[in-house]
Every structure is written in structure tokens, then in C-alpha cells.
Write a protein that holds these residues in place. Structure first.
Motif, mmCIF file in Angstrom:
data_model
loop_
_atom_site.group_PDB
_atom_site.id
_atom_site.type_symbol
_atom_site.label_atom_id
_atom_site.label_comp_id
_atom_site.label_asym_id
_atom_site.label_seq_id
_atom_site.Cartn_x
_atom_site.Cartn_y
_atom_site.Cartn_z
ATOM 1 N N MET A 149 22.173 -67.375 -10.522
ATOM 2 C CA MET A 149 22.220 -66.676 -11.786
ATOM 3 C C MET A 149 22.716 -65.251 -11.534
ATOM 4 S SD MET A 149 19.057 -65.829 -14.396
ATOM 5 C CE MET A 149 18.475 -67.476 -14.301
ATOM 6 N N SER A 150 23.655 -64.832 -12.326
ATOM 7 C CA SER A 150 24.219 -63.499 -12.148
ATOM 8 C C SER A 150 23.283 -62.430 -12.727
ATOM 9 C CB SER A 150 25.589 -63.402 -12.815
ATOM 10 O OG SER A 150 25.446 -63.348 -14.216
ATOM 11 N N SER A 151 23.562 -61.208 -12.378
ATOM 12 C CA SER A 151 22.754 -60.081 -12.816
ATOM 13 C C SER A 151 22.750 -59.950 -14.338
ATOM 14 C CB SER A 151 23.287 -58.802 -12.173
ATOM 15 O OG SER A 151 22.582 -57.679 -12.613
ATOM 16 N N LYS A 152 23.914 -60.056 -14.950
ATOM 17 C CA LYS A 152 24.027 -59.901 -16.410
ATOM 18 C C LYS A 152 23.325 -61.028 -17.148
ATOM 19 C CE LYS A 152 26.151 -56.090 -16.365
ATOM 20 N NZ LYS A 152 25.414 -54.890 -16.714
ATOM 21 N N GLU A 153 23.437 -62.253 -16.649
ATOM 22 C CA GLU A 153 22.755 -63.382 -17.283
ATOM 23 C C GLU A 153 21.245 -63.190 -17.241
ATOM 24 O OE1 GLU A 153 23.990 -66.817 -15.126
ATOM 25 O OE2 GLU A 153 25.972 -66.867 -16.033
ATOM 26 N N CYS A 154 20.770 -62.708 -16.118
ATOM 27 C CA CYS A 154 19.342 -62.485 -15.943
ATOM 28 C C CYS A 154 18.846 -61.399 -16.894
ATOM 29 C CB CYS A 154 19.059 -62.113 -14.500
ATOM 30 S SG CYS A 154 17.338 -62.216 -14.038
ATOM 31 N N ILE A 155 19.560 -60.307 -16.998
ATOM 32 C CA ILE A 155 19.160 -59.210 -17.882
ATOM 33 C C ILE A 155 19.172 -59.652 -19.339
ATOM 34 C CG2 ILE A 155 19.903 -56.945 -18.753
ATOM 35 C CD1 ILE A 155 20.580 -56.261 -15.834
ATOM 36 N N ASN A 156 20.119 -60.483 -19.714
ATOM 37 C CA ASN A 156 20.185 -60.965 -21.092
ATOM 38 C C ASN A 156 19.025 -61.890 -21.452
ATOM 39 O OD1 ASN A 156 22.502 -59.534 -21.675
ATOM 40 N ND2 ASN A 156 23.842 -61.195 -21.049
ATOM 41 N N LYS A 157 18.376 -62.479 -20.463
ATOM 42 C CA LYS A 157 17.260 -63.384 -20.720
ATOM 43 C C LYS A 157 15.921 -62.662 -20.864
ATOM 44 C CE LYS A 157 19.191 -67.534 -18.714
ATOM 45 N NZ LYS A 157 18.959 -68.656 -17.799
ATOM 46 N N PHE A 158 15.857 -61.392 -20.500
ATOM 47 C CA PHE A 158 14.610 -60.631 -20.631
ATOM 48 C C PHE A 158 14.247 -60.434 -22.092
ATOM 49 C CE2 PHE A 158 15.572 -58.693 -16.328
ATOM 50 C CZ PHE A 158 14.502 -59.294 -15.694
ATOM 51 N N SER A 159 12.965 -60.186 -22.340
ATOM 52 C CA SER A 159 12.513 -59.848 -23.686
ATOM 53 C C SER A 159 13.217 -58.578 -24.137
ATOM 54 C CB SER A 159 11.005 -59.610 -23.703
ATOM 55 O OG SER A 159 10.314 -60.762 -23.288
ATOM 56 N N LYS A 160 13.561 -58.509 -25.390
ATOM 57 C CA LYS A 160 14.330 -57.375 -25.914
ATOM 58 C C LYS A 160 13.539 -56.072 -25.906
ATOM 59 C CE LYS A 160 17.778 -59.997 -26.614
ATOM 60 N NZ LYS A 160 18.661 -60.130 -25.494
ATOM 61 N N ASN A 161 12.214 -56.152 -25.930
ATOM 62 C CA ASN A 161 11.405 -54.938 -25.977
ATOM 63 C C ASN A 161 11.326 -54.212 -24.638
ATOM 64 O OD1 ASN A 161 9.785 -57.136 -24.991
ATOM 65 N ND2 ASN A 161 8.010 -55.822 -25.208
ATOM 66 N N LEU A 162 11.728 -54.830 -23.552
ATOM 67 C CA LEU A 162 11.586 -54.207 -22.236
ATOM 68 C C LEU A 162 12.478 -52.984 -22.041
ATOM 69 C CD1 LEU A 162 11.323 -57.248 -19.812
ATOM 70 C CD2 LEU A 162 9.526 -55.693 -20.533
ATOM 71 N N PHE A 163 13.682 -53.060 -22.529
ATOM 72 C CA PHE A 163 14.654 -52.000 -22.272
ATOM 73 C C PHE A 163 15.118 -51.355 -23.571
ATOM 74 C CE2 PHE A 163 15.155 -55.318 -18.979
ATOM 75 C CZ PHE A 163 14.562 -54.614 -17.954
ATOM 76 N N TRP A 164 14.171 -51.012 -24.404
ATOM 77 C CA TRP A 164 14.477 -50.429 -25.714
ATOM 78 C C TRP A 164 15.043 -49.016 -25.585
ATOM 79 C CZ3 TRP A 164 12.056 -45.892 -26.994
ATOM 80 C CH2 TRP A 164 10.945 -45.559 -26.226
ATOM 81 N N ASP A 165 14.734 -48.323 -24.503
ATOM 82 C CA ASP A 165 15.131 -46.924 -24.379
ATOM 83 C C ASP A 165 16.380 -46.711 -23.517
ATOM 84 O OD1 ASP A 165 13.801 -47.744 -22.121
ATOM 85 O OD2 ASP A 165 12.877 -45.792 -21.748
ATOM 86 N N VAL A 166 16.929 -47.779 -22.978
ATOM 87 C CA VAL A 166 18.135 -47.654 -22.157
ATOM 88 C C VAL A 166 19.173 -48.665 -22.635
ATOM 89 C CG1 VAL A 166 16.916 -46.848 -20.106
ATOM 90 C CG2 VAL A 166 17.288 -49.278 -20.419
ATOM 91 N N ASP A 167 20.384 -48.461 -22.221
ATOM 92 C CA ASP A 167 21.449 -49.410 -22.535
ATOM 93 C C ASP A 167 21.369 -50.552 -21.521
ATOM 94 O OD1 ASP A 167 23.691 -50.721 -23.392
ATOM 95 O OD2 ASP A 167 25.103 -49.184 -22.727
#
Length: 101
Positions: free
Chosen positions: A1-19
Motif C-alpha cells: 500500500m502506498s503512502s497516499k493510499e494509506c493517508i486517504n484511508k485514515f479518519s478525516k478528523n485526524l488531520f483537520w489542522d494540516v493539509d
């Protein structure tokens, strides 16, 4: 699994303050692991555990200055480590004195 795919699968509330599109799983490992440990759901935990592995998670968490006590206990329990091995255990925030003392 690539880095971008993994980040897209995280809950949306985790990175609310960063891009989130600027995050990289390897370059920002400590930040991502701390966020998932403190604010993530169980699916987020499983995701970082599959990507990094328990040894890498423990290694990164041992270097963190702050970590929620519940997260520290959870990590110590599943990794069979002692709290004294973690930096956040020794750098606890001092208890503030009352204003009118």
C-alpha cells in the motif's frame, strides 16, 4: 500500500489542522503515529500497525515528548515494554500552582 493510499484511508478528523495531501507516511511518521494513538479509531490503529509494524510504532513513541497516559498504557501492554522506556514518561508536565497561592 502506498503512502497516499494509506493517508486517504485514515479518519478525516485526524488531520483537520494540516493539509493531508502534503503528509508522507515515512517522513512524518512520528506525527502520524501520535495523532492516531491519541485521536484515532481502531481502524486507524490497524492501518498504522499494518504499515509500520509494532516495532516501528514503539520506536517512534519512545521518542515523543508527550503522549496521553491511556495511549502509553495501551502501547506498553501490547508491546510488553515498560513506561520508563518512553521519553514522555520522564517529561511529564509539571502541576500548575493555583493562581491565589
Amino acid at each position: 500500500m502506498s503512502s497516499k493510499e494509506c493517508i486517504n484511508k485514515f479518519s478525516k478528523n485526524l488531520f483537520w489542522d494540516v493539509d493531508a495531501s502534503q503528509l508522507q507516511m515515512n517522513a512524518h511518521a512520528a506525527y502520524i503515529i501520535q495523532r492516531v494513538m491519541e485521536y484515532g479509531q481502531m481502524d486507524d490503529w490497524r492501518l498504522i500497525n499494518r504499515y509500520y509494524g509494532l516495532d516501528k510504532i514503539v520506536q517512534e513513541c519512545q521518542q515523543l515528548r508527550t503522549l496521553d497516559p491511556v495511549c502509553l498504557s495501551f502501547l506498553c501492554t501490547i508491546s510488553h515494554t515498560k513506561p520508563e522506556q518512553y521519553r514522555c514518561y520522564h517529561f511529564r508536565q509539571s502541576t500548575p500552582t493555583p493562581w491565589n497561592s
